[in-house]
Design an enzyme around this catalytic site. Structure first.
Site, mmCIF file in Angstrom:
data_model
loop_
_atom_site.group_PDB
_atom_site.id
_atom_site.type_symbol
_atom_site.label_atom_id
_atom_site.label_comp_id
_atom_site.label_asym_id
_atom_site.label_seq_id
_atom_site.Cartn_x
_atom_site.Cartn_y
_atom_site.Cartn_z
ATOM 1 N N HIS A 1 12.795 5.387 9.079
ATOM 2 C CA HIS A 1 13.330 4.663 7.914
ATOM 3 C C HIS A 1 14.656 5.278 7.464
ATOM 4 O O HIS A 1 15.639 4.560 7.254
ATOM 5 C CB HIS A 1 12.292 4.704 6.778
ATOM 6 N N GLU A 2 14.680 6.601 7.327
ATOM 7 C CA GLU A 2 15.896 7.265 6.830
ATOM 8 C C GLU A 2 17.047 7.124 7.824
ATOM 9 O O GLU A 2 18.183 6.868 7.424
ATOM 10 C CB GLU A 2 15.637 8.743 6.520
ATOM 11 N N CYS B 1 11.686 1.475 -0.630
ATOM 12 C CA CYS B 1 12.979 2.126 -0.456
ATOM 13 C C CYS B 1 13.624 2.265 -1.815
ATOM 14 O O CYS B 1 13.587 1.334 -2.616
ATOM 15 C CB CYS B 1 13.852 1.279 0.471
ATOM 16 N N HIS C 1 19.035 3.970 7.782
ATOM 17 C CA HIS C 1 20.087 3.862 6.760
ATOM 18 C C HIS C 1 21.453 4.246 7.326
ATOM 19 O O HIS C 1 22.486 3.762 6.859
ATOM 20 C CB HIS C 1 19.779 4.771 5.566
#
Ligand code: NI
Length: 185
Positions: free
Chosen positions: A141-142, A99, A145
């Site tokens: 994953h994004e 990341c 966030h």
């Protein structure tokens, strides 16, 4: 063209849920998308979420280069506004992730193998797509966030978490280990 500073783990913007975008065509959102695109292309990651550039809004962008797609095909730079993920079944795959907000580190993270994601595009058009493999991984994953979740928080054990240099050296010294590849996003 603007290259934005990337927030690192511990920063306020990575520690609070992001707010929905009301109007993707708002000039400020368009400028954010443009600056995030410049930033992602400059740093060379697979994806970037607005909280990573200190903007607490539900905007992510990503791309999947052919060499990372695992044979499922490349995905051009894609902007997701207000994305929603639905897993397509319970199957999980574990693979290495990195990341941009944890520079120099990586770890093995389980993710849903297949997902459906729905969002607005950078022009506000509806997106409704199914994804597998690395494509599914980078989107999960994004989007994490946007909910203040960093990949170590998805790791059932921190045994594989560490510095890229050290983990690669350790893997090189253990010929039976699979080669480690960083997937920064
Ligand atoms: Ni990230």
């Amino acid at each position: 063209m603007a290259i934005l500073k990337i927030a690192r783990m511990g920063c306020w913007s990575l520690s609070q849920p992001a707010e929905p975008v009301e109007d993707p065509n708002d000039p400020e959102i368009q400028r954010l998308i443009s600056d995030m695109t410049d930033t992602l292309l400059d740093v060379g990651g697979a994806g970037l979420a607005a909280p990573q550039v200190h903007v607490p809004l539900r905007v992510v962008l990503f791309h999947v280069p052919a060499q990372r797609s695992g044979g499922t095909g490349s995905i051009p730079l894609t902007i997701l506004i207000n994305p929603k993920i639905t897993p397509l079944g319970p199957d999980l795959e574990t693979d290495w992730e990195g990341c941009l907000s944890l520079p120099g580190m990586m770890g093995k993270v389980p993710r849903f193998s297949a997902i459906r994601y729905q969002a607005q595009s950078g022009t506000g058009a509806p997106i409704d797509t199914e994804a597998r493999g690395f494509h599914a991984r980078v989107v999960q994953h994004e989007c994490d966030h946007l909910d203040a979740i960093l990949y170590p928080m998805r790791m059932p054990t921190l045994e594989s978490f560490g510095y890229v240099e050290e983990l690669r050296q350790a893997a090189a010294n253990r010929p039976t280990e699979t080669k480690t590849t960083e997937k920064a996003s």
